[in-house]
Design a protein around this motif. Structure first.
Motif, mmCIF file in Angstrom:
data_model
loop_
_atom_site.group_PDB
_atom_site.id
_atom_site.type_symbol
_atom_site.label_atom_id
_atom_site.label_comp_id
_atom_site.label_asym_id
_atom_site.label_seq_id
_atom_site.Cartn_x
_atom_site.Cartn_y
_atom_site.Cartn_z
ATOM 1 N N UNK A 527 -1.728 -8.504 1.108
ATOM 2 C CA UNK A 527 -0.847 -7.337 1.129
ATOM 3 C C UNK A 527 -1.274 -6.318 0.074
ATOM 4 N N UNK A 528 -1.691 -6.810 -1.109
ATOM 5 C CA UNK A 528 -2.152 -5.911 -2.168
ATOM 6 C C UNK A 528 -3.416 -5.171 -1.746
ATOM 7 N N UNK A 529 -4.270 -5.856 -0.956
ATOM 8 C CA UNK A 529 -5.488 -5.206 -0.445
ATOM 9 C C UNK A 529 -5.117 -4.076 0.516
ATOM 10 N N UNK A 530 -4.125 -4.340 1.349
ATOM 11 C CA UNK A 530 -3.746 -3.368 2.381
ATOM 12 C C UNK A 530 -3.080 -2.145 1.789
ATOM 13 N N UNK A 531 -2.530 -2.296 0.556
ATOM 14 C CA UNK A 531 -1.825 -1.170 -0.079
ATOM 15 C C UNK A 531 -2.773 -0.208 -0.784
#
Length: 532
Positions: A527-531
């Motif tokens: 999720x942190x990558x996608x943000x």
């Protein structure tokens, strides 16, 4: 009546320093005047030869000592003089004359002979700890305790407190000796030193029973510093140390054994009672820390000094940070207060040593407390530990971290009671947790193997019980994103990082570990990558 002439003399501790200073001064003077012995003065032997020659001229003035191979006094005698070991009075006085010292100022007197502080730290300025000093004096002088332990985490001031205490109460004892255990000496070495000292060098060696006789007939204070260093000694050797401590605690005598230790040993805890006491040193109060800050040359407003002392309440760490501020800000703490808790290389290395003796369970528990940012209650820790510790193990590990290692504390003003870390230790723990997770996840990327004990399996990056939106956002910012950034910097491709993280999800499913913290932690990293 004439004074009885002393046949042999040795330097006191102060005298030893006087000898060292005078010797350096004499060498510098010789170099400046270009005085040479056998063509050179740079070699250590040539320098020593200069002193032997001058002493010989004093001892036997009618001889020509300028071109000889042997002197009236030997190199070994000169070395014994410098090392504060006994030599004949006439040689001692000659050496003092060569160094332009009054031999009576250098020689050990009766009081010096009954005190051996050669292994003690130097006496320095001391601040605060008034309550602790009063209590320790009460135990040692009024109550005549046989065994006293001062314990606390490294850098908290155990040595400084004990050294100041010893200086205040030294005249209450017939003899006093401070021995360091930092090099983890075998018990036999310590026993020999104690027997030789307490027997006034009449005995070269002895056993524990003989040592106890000396403690019975004289009022002695023995300080054993760095007790934690011998806890890991061989079983037989530590047993001998423990037998000595137990006999001191249980047998009737006039003396006291003062132990200084980072760790509170279990056998001391068992012995505690009327004549066996222990004192745990905690962090400095605001007033105590402020005294040190001012003495260290730091300046700031009252609010800044108070906040600074709250952040850095361990004396060693406080002084190390103070050094940074003097070097960078000329002692003004105002610009430094804009920096969050600072943990430099020196402090990191220092705290690494504090964590070194901890078990995996103890480190895991510190991580669980740190993840909740000093808001962890007993019930929350019960939830966080899941099946990694039993309830009994959690209780024992908590007690060890609080009472034995002094790395965890309780905040009793809160209800329910919560467990907390010192601000610097919290920051260090957070950085250590991030670094270890990065290393373990990166290792899984490379090997595609999970061993089941990784931190991302045993610890939830974002805690869910009870739900705390503010804490969860902080955990995302302080834990998840830093790990994700380090992994991305390693792979240099966001897509490759996401692919490898999804591969870990498959590996977890294959190992039957997808129901624990690990699955959720990897999803948070994705999720942190996608943000981005």
């Amino acid at each position: 009546m004439h004074k009885r002439q002393r046949l042999s003399l040795k330097a006191s501790e102060r005298g030893k320093n006087l000898i060292k200073e005078a010797r350096i001064k004499k060498i510098e003077q010789a170099r400046n005047e270009r005085i040479e012995v056998q063509g050179k003065i740079e070699k250590a032997w040539d320098i020593d030869e200069m002193f032997l020659r001058e002493a010989s001229k004093i001892l036997e003035p009618h001889q020509n000592w300028d071109c000889v191979e042997t002197y009236a006094v030997s190199l070994m005698t000169w070395r014994r003089f410098r090392e504060a070991k006994p030599i004949t009075a006439i040689n001692f006085q000659a050496f003092c004359q060569v160094l332009v010292l009054n031999w009576e100022d250098v020689a050990e007197n009766k009081a010096d002979a009954n005190r051996d502080l050669s292994e003690a730290p130097p006496l320095s300025n001391f601040y605060g700890r008034t309550q602790e000093l009063t209590e320790l004096q009460q135990w040692l002088i009024q109550e005549r305790c046989r065994l006293v332990l001062i314990h606390g985490m490294g850098g908290i001031g155990k040595r400084a407190l004990a050294r100041y205490l010893v200086d205040k109460i030294a005249n209450k004892y017939d003899c006093l000796i401070w021995l360091s255990l930092e090099s983890a000496p075998q018990f036999q070495q310590i026993l020999i030193k104690l027997v030789q000292f307490l027997s006034k060098s009449e005995k070269e060696e002895g056993d524990i029973s003989q040592l106890m006789q000396y403690l019975h007939h004289q009022r002695c204070l023995i300080i054993l510093d760095a007790w934690e260093e011998i806890i890991g000694n061989s079983k037989e050797d530590y047993t001998n140390y423990s037998v000595f401590v137990e006999r001191v605690a249980k047998e009737v005598h006039k003396s006291c054994l003062l132990l200084l230790s980072r760790i509170k040993p279990q056998n001391i805890e068992i012995l505690e009672g009327q004549l066996v006491r222990s004192k745990r040193l905690g962090v400095l109060t605001y007033e105590e820390a402020k005294e040190i800050l001012i003495a260290e040359g730091l300046s700031g407003t009252s609010n800044e000094l108070e906040e600074f002392s709250r952040r850095y309440s361990n004396p060693w760490i406080l002084k190390k940070i103070a050094q940074n501020i003097r070097n960078v800000f000329n002692g003004d703490i105002s610009p430094f207060m804009d920096v969050s808790i600072f943990v430099g290389d020196a402090v990191t290395e220092f705290l690494d040593k504090q964590f070194q003796p901890l078990s995996k369970a103890e480190i895991n528990l510190i991580y669980w407390v740190a993840l909740r940012r000093n808001t962890a209650s007993w019930n929350q820790l019960l939830q966080d530990k899941k099946d990694f510790l039993t309830d009994a193990q959690l209780l024992q590990t908590l007690e060890d971290l609080i009472a034995k290692h002094s790395l965890l504390d309780k905040q009793i003003e809160e209800l329910p009671l919560i467990y907390i870390l010192d601000p610097v230790i919290l920051k260090y723990t957070n950085e250590r947790f991030i670094r270890e997770n990065y290393q373990e996840i990166n290792q899984v990327f490379k090997t595609e193997k999970i061993n089941g004990s990784e931190l991302f399996i045993s610890h939830s990056f974002i805690t869910e019980h009870p739900k705390d939106e503010e804490l969860n956002q902080e955990q995302m910012r302080r834990i998840v994103k830093p790990i994700q950034k380090m992994l991305l910097a390693e792979l240099r491709s966001q897509q490759q990082l996401e692919d490898k993280l999804r591969n870990i999800l498959s590996l977890l499913q294959d190992r039957g570990l997808s129901q624990g913290y690990a699955n959720q932690n990897i999803l948070h990293l994705i999720s942190a990558c996608e943000q981005i």
